[in-house]
Design a protein around this motif. Sequence first.
Motif, PDB file in Angstrom:
ATOM      1  N   TYR A  13       0.816  -1.214   0.000  1.00 42.66           N
ATOM      2  CA  TYR A  13       0.000   0.000   0.000  1.00 42.66           C
ATOM      3  C   TYR A  13       0.852   1.268   0.000  1.00 42.66           C
ATOM      4  O   TYR A  13       2.072   1.223   0.234  1.00 42.66           O
ATOM      5  CB  TYR A  13      -0.963   0.009   1.189  1.00 42.66           C
ATOM      6  CG  TYR A  13      -0.348  -0.090   2.573  1.00 42.66           C
ATOM      7  CD1 TYR A  13       0.463   0.918   3.096  1.00 42.66           C
ATOM      8  CD2 TYR A  13      -0.621  -1.190   3.387  1.00 42.66           C
ATOM      9  CE1 TYR A  13       0.983   0.835   4.373  1.00 42.66           C
ATOM     10  CE2 TYR A  13      -0.097  -1.287   4.669  1.00 42.66           C
ATOM     11  CZ  TYR A  13       0.704  -0.270   5.166  1.00 42.66           C
ATOM     12  OH  TYR A  13       1.228  -0.362   6.437  1.00 42.66           O
ATOM     13  N   VAL A  15       2.305   4.224   1.681  1.00 43.02           N
ATOM     14  CA  VAL A  15       2.661   4.293   3.095  1.00 43.02           C
ATOM     15  C   VAL A  15       1.828   5.323   3.857  1.00 43.02           C
ATOM     16  O   VAL A  15       1.279   5.033   4.926  1.00 43.02           O
ATOM     17  CB  VAL A  15       4.161   4.591   3.257  1.00 43.02           C
ATOM     18  CG1 VAL A  15       4.505   4.839   4.719  1.00 43.02           C
ATOM     19  CG2 VAL A  15       4.994   3.434   2.713  1.00 43.02           C
ATOM     20  N   LEU A  67       6.143  -2.367   0.882  1.00 37.89           N
ATOM     21  CA  LEU A  67       5.013  -1.463   0.739  1.00 37.89           C
ATOM     22  C   LEU A  67       5.022  -0.679  -0.564  1.00 37.89           C
ATOM     23  O   LEU A  67       4.046  -0.017  -0.886  1.00 37.89           O
ATOM     24  CB  LEU A  67       4.951  -0.500   1.925  1.00 37.89           C
ATOM     25  CG  LEU A  67       4.730  -1.168   3.283  1.00 37.89           C
ATOM     26  CD1 LEU A  67       4.590  -0.106   4.362  1.00 37.89           C
ATOM     27  CD2 LEU A  67       3.523  -2.081   3.273  1.00 37.89           C
TER      28      LEU A  67
END
Length: 239
Positions: A13, A15, A67
């Motif tokens: 994702y 951050v 991420l």
Amino acid sequence: MAPIQFGILAFAYQVLDAVGPTDLLFSANKSTMETLGQYGPIDEDLISRAPEFAFHHIGVTRDAVNLGTSQMTIIPTTIVDECPELDILLVAGPYLGNFELHPKHADLIQRHVAAGKILFTNCTGASLVASTGVLDGKKATVNNVEYEWVRKRWPKVNWTREKKWIIDGNIWTGSGAIAGTDMVAHWIKENYGLDVLIQAAVTLDYEPRDSDGLFNVFPRRFASNGEKVSTHVFRHHAE
């Protein structure tokens, strides 16, 4: 009072979608405020009303998760099969546009919403949640860059971009990383009071916006020319 069990799905994702809201929540923690009291006085009544959170980064496995932004990697603190019962679940926006939820993450979202628990989505996280079906018939928002694509792909959702965030029952959707943080600020204010939110924001030098994207959350003052100006959080706190 038992800590609020707060889960964040661990996948690739953006951050800030996750750490913006969770850093603000951590700053609202009772234990955080008690620690900060050594640097300056904090009203005891305010501390007594502050919440406490336990954060869980929920992976499908315990393998490290890249991420995608900031070259940051995290290790999940738990997995779906072992996750404690959550009070709130946050779904951040995926780093890649063609990202698909793992079925175990999708199932967790469905069970969480069906139980009536609070679900926060931030940025394109709403598109992932839409893929599970729990947004069908709900009003929701999403990152405006992705808006038209999402609206066509999941037409059963009542998508809107009129507000920075939307609340429909137990589902809260934010339109972008900062808007989602503003949304969580609103949740803190509504549940624990404006003074708790201001104290939390002080530690981040942060002032949230309302759902229209305006700085109308904290009290205003009038400048010498009669125009409304923002009350700086540090000055407000000091008073």
